[in-house]
Write a protein that holds these residues in place. Sequence first.
Motif, mmCIF file in Angstrom:
data_model
loop_
_atom_site.group_PDB
_atom_site.id
_atom_site.type_symbol
_atom_site.label_atom_id
_atom_site.label_comp_id
_atom_site.label_asym_id
_atom_site.label_seq_id
_atom_site.Cartn_x
_atom_site.Cartn_y
_atom_site.Cartn_z
ATOM 1 N N ASP A 295 -1.454 -1.224 4.319
ATOM 2 C CA ASP A 295 -1.526 0.123 4.406
ATOM 3 C C ASP A 295 -1.368 0.578 5.858
ATOM 4 O OD1 ASP A 295 -4.886 1.308 4.354
ATOM 5 O OD2 ASP A 295 -4.057 -0.660 4.945
ATOM 6 N N LYS A 296 -0.124 1.257 6.196
ATOM 7 C CA LYS A 296 -0.128 1.385 7.773
ATOM 8 C C LYS A 296 -0.468 2.867 7.897
ATOM 9 C CE LYS A 296 4.595 2.372 8.599
ATOM 10 N NZ LYS A 296 4.549 3.820 8.294
ATOM 11 N N LYS A 297 -0.715 3.246 9.120
ATOM 12 C CA LYS A 297 -1.314 4.461 9.436
ATOM 13 C C LYS A 297 -0.443 5.651 8.988
ATOM 14 C CE LYS A 297 -4.061 5.269 13.292
ATOM 15 N NZ LYS A 297 -4.371 5.528 14.618
ATOM 16 N N GLU B 65 -5.014 10.325 12.847
ATOM 17 C CA GLU B 65 -4.950 10.113 14.110
ATOM 18 C C GLU B 65 -3.406 10.037 14.588
ATOM 19 O OE1 GLU B 65 -7.305 9.429 16.503
ATOM 20 O OE2 GLU B 65 -8.995 9.953 15.293
ATOM 21 N N PRO B 66 -3.159 11.026 15.584
ATOM 22 C CA PRO B 66 -2.032 10.721 16.204
ATOM 23 C C PRO B 66 -1.643 9.544 16.760
ATOM 24 C CG PRO B 66 -3.081 12.274 17.509
ATOM 25 C CD PRO B 66 -3.966 11.987 16.250
ATOM 26 N N ASN B 67 -0.638 8.991 16.793
ATOM 27 C CA ASN B 67 -0.032 7.822 17.309
ATOM 28 C C ASN B 67 0.090 8.272 18.994
ATOM 29 O OD1 ASN B 67 1.418 5.666 18.501
ATOM 30 N ND2 ASN B 67 2.096 5.212 16.351
ATOM 31 N N LEU B 68 -0.925 7.700 19.541
ATOM 32 C CA LEU B 68 -0.765 7.953 20.984
ATOM 33 C C LEU B 68 0.214 7.350 21.916
ATOM 34 C CD1 LEU B 68 -4.671 7.740 22.245
ATOM 35 C CD2 LEU B 68 -3.070 9.716 21.661
ATOM 36 N N ILE B 69 0.602 6.172 21.319
ATOM 37 C CA ILE B 69 2.072 5.564 21.901
ATOM 38 C C ILE B 69 3.214 6.248 21.947
ATOM 39 C CG2 ILE B 69 3.527 3.485 21.707
ATOM 40 C CD1 ILE B 69 0.887 1.998 21.064
ATOM 41 N N ALA B 70 3.447 6.948 20.519
ATOM 42 C CA ALA B 70 4.704 7.685 20.224
ATOM 43 C C ALA B 70 4.572 9.029 21.225
ATOM 44 C CB ALA B 70 4.784 8.064 18.654
ATOM 45 N N ASN C 155 3.016 9.622 23.985
ATOM 46 C CA ASN C 155 3.424 9.476 25.361
ATOM 47 C C ASN C 155 4.788 8.846 25.729
ATOM 48 O OD1 ASN C 155 0.854 9.986 26.961
ATOM 49 N ND2 ASN C 155 -0.068 8.947 25.120
ATOM 50 N N PHE D 236 -3.194 8.519 27.695
ATOM 51 C CA PHE D 236 -3.558 8.892 26.302
ATOM 52 C C PHE D 236 -4.506 10.187 26.039
ATOM 53 C CE2 PHE D 236 -3.840 4.152 27.539
ATOM 54 C CZ PHE D 236 -2.925 3.682 26.495
ATOM 55 N N LYS E 257 -6.844 11.461 26.831
ATOM 56 C CA LYS E 257 -8.237 11.607 26.297
ATOM 57 C C LYS E 257 -8.956 12.414 27.268
ATOM 58 C CE LYS E 257 -8.743 7.076 24.662
ATOM 59 N NZ LYS E 257 -9.148 5.577 24.994
#
Lengths: 346, 346
Positions: free
Chosen positions: A2-4, A49-54, A56, A321, A323
């Motif tokens: 199951d993906k995010k 949880e937002p995808n931080l990679i996307a 940024n 990120f 944070k």
Amino acid sequence: MDKKLTIKDIAQLAGVSKGTVDRVLHKRGKVSQKALDSINAVLEQIDYEPNLIARNLKNNKIYSICVVLPNPESDSYWQPCIKGIEQAKKEFKAFNLSISSYYFDPEDTESFIAVNKNVLSLAPDAVLLAPLFYKEALEAVEKYTEQDILVNTFNNQLESEEIRNFVGQDLHQSGRVAAKLIDSIAQKGQIAIVHFDEKFKNAVHMQEKEKGFRNYFSQKGNSDYEITTLKLKRKNYETKFEDFLKENGNLKGIFITTSKAYQIAEIIEKTKKDDISLIGYDLLDKNIAFLNLGTIDFLINQNPKQQVYLGLSFLVDHFIFGKEINHSALLPIDIVNSENASYYME
Amino acid sequence: MDKKLTIKDIAQLAGVSKGTVDRVLHKRGKVSQKALDSINAVLEQIDYEPNLIARNLKNNKIYSICVVLPNPESDSYWQPCIKGIEQAKKEFKAFNLSISSYYFDPEDTESFIAVNKNVLSLAPDAVLLAPLFYKEALEAVEKYTEQDILVNTFNNQLESEEIRNFVGQDLHQSGRVAAKLIDSIAQKGQIAIVHFDEKFKNAVHMQEKEKGFRNYFSQKGNSDYEITTLKLKRKNYETKFEDFLKENGNLKGIFITTSKAYQIAEIIEKTKKDDISLIGYDLLDKNIAFLNLGTIDFLINQNPKQQVYLGLSFLVDHFIFGKEINHSALLPIDIVNSENASYYME
DNA sequence: CACAAAAATGTGCTCGAACACACTAATTTT
DNA sequence: AAAATTAGTGTGTTCGAGCACATTTTTGTG
């Protein structure tokens, strides 16, 4: 597998479009109660949880960070900071970062002011600052903040609202650590707290350490030790300390509150006295040499390398990120002897 | 503000399309000599770093990592590992990661085998393993590797080609650190190395520490100490150790090679002898209590929390950022007394 | 009820790398 | 010489978040 869950998934579950979900998540308003409720219902059920990679990816700005610190050639305490900066550069090379260092003369307030003025004119995104001069540092921080430049500090604590973060050590506790070490190894007798006082620039530093040191013994009560404080200046420290040694034949331990323990060790080594315990700070090569020789018993590692590295990585975490930056990070007070020193140096 | 160069930029500079650049970068072939040359010319001039954020965006797989370690309820040494895992989970929450823990009984080889069999059947992407049982661990590693599951180890070193990474401490050096500490604080006399021997599971561990300890003194020469080794078993350790104390009135120091220093400290405390120095391992609550009491002089922190955390973050770096995994990371050997203990615990 | 203003919602594009696929040019085969 | 094959190249889509803008719906007012 199951993906995010993504914003798109939430939109589908709530029966709205991703734009509406986006507005709810960022509280941009312009959302009907009905849509808000259904999206909140979904958000409560799942753990988004937002995808931080996307997040940024879009943000392809190069963040520039300036590190402002004393010239390591003037005071080798700061030498490891260079390595910390190099490590951070290497580690974060893949991100859009530009880290550069600016040195000031630790003996010269004017140079501190000048360097900060220069850095200010470069308009970086953040500054990691060693605020050696209290008043001037506060002024510099104020100016940076006016220009929306994020300021973090390391090594010296500075009380200021604008400072988002501090990486360093609890100096009072560090004095207590030294006291406990003296208590473990020194024979009954007299103990000297030695301050190497170069133009008072470290005055607060040294005082905090002394307070902690004395606090340990006063809290413990019925101590075997008589504690005196000795202030030495760079010019005549040798003769002054030799006199002190002669006058105090019962001296059993010395706590040097700066990184200059090797200067005391040199003198002790000459006198051939081997019943005086020495505790100092920082893993300078000269200190390590006396640690290996046995003249210095323990060094306390203030970990300047790690301070800079952590300070930088907090900034990266913030910029890359998103944070939140903690208000302060207190590093462990490492006790170092000849056998574990290498792990803290590299 | 010059932004980072992208594949598109390279393509433009070389006068080709981004697809061709991509083929060159990934050595997928199907590129004419002419195009290859012009792209290489550009690549030599500029310093291209692929944007890891963009690279990983596409790769929306959830990486699953299993941590296999002894049940902390059986041996509280492992308790901090839970925190290390939690910290890693929190820190890497934003990435597509699934970290789960699996406990085995540290006294039971069969349980170790069973847990690994179970984890193998789950087919995770990587396993972080505490290889307590040498032979069985090697077998497990082999099976994991057959299934293309990446294996990293922590705490116990395991000689194997398949192991990409080890996070732990140099036990020999850790014995030397203990020796130096004893040398700093203990009065002249007899020193005992105490092994708490539970089914020999830590045998290699303890032997390495003993070797390091003895190595320090033999290297130093003309020691003030006479060193003896004492092996205690769980059942009758109390009477056996009390007998040992009676027989060795000149005992001035004890080095306990496991985390069970508090069991010795309890007995010492009863005898009211305050001239015996104690050095042990690990920041268990019971050990800390005796450290604060002064019965235990120093503890050496093996830092299980950090071991797990680092082990996991290496895996994350590998999966998410494509970084190479170092073969081994030796953690510092932290010297802990009552005053700096809190920094290593949290 | 009309019609404008405002509110709410959806669409579509961007970021950079990766890769599938379409397409052209060169070469070989019949 | 036409057809088939292969080498070489370019285009377009994907990933998820974010945001500008277009579009639809609702509300308010004469």
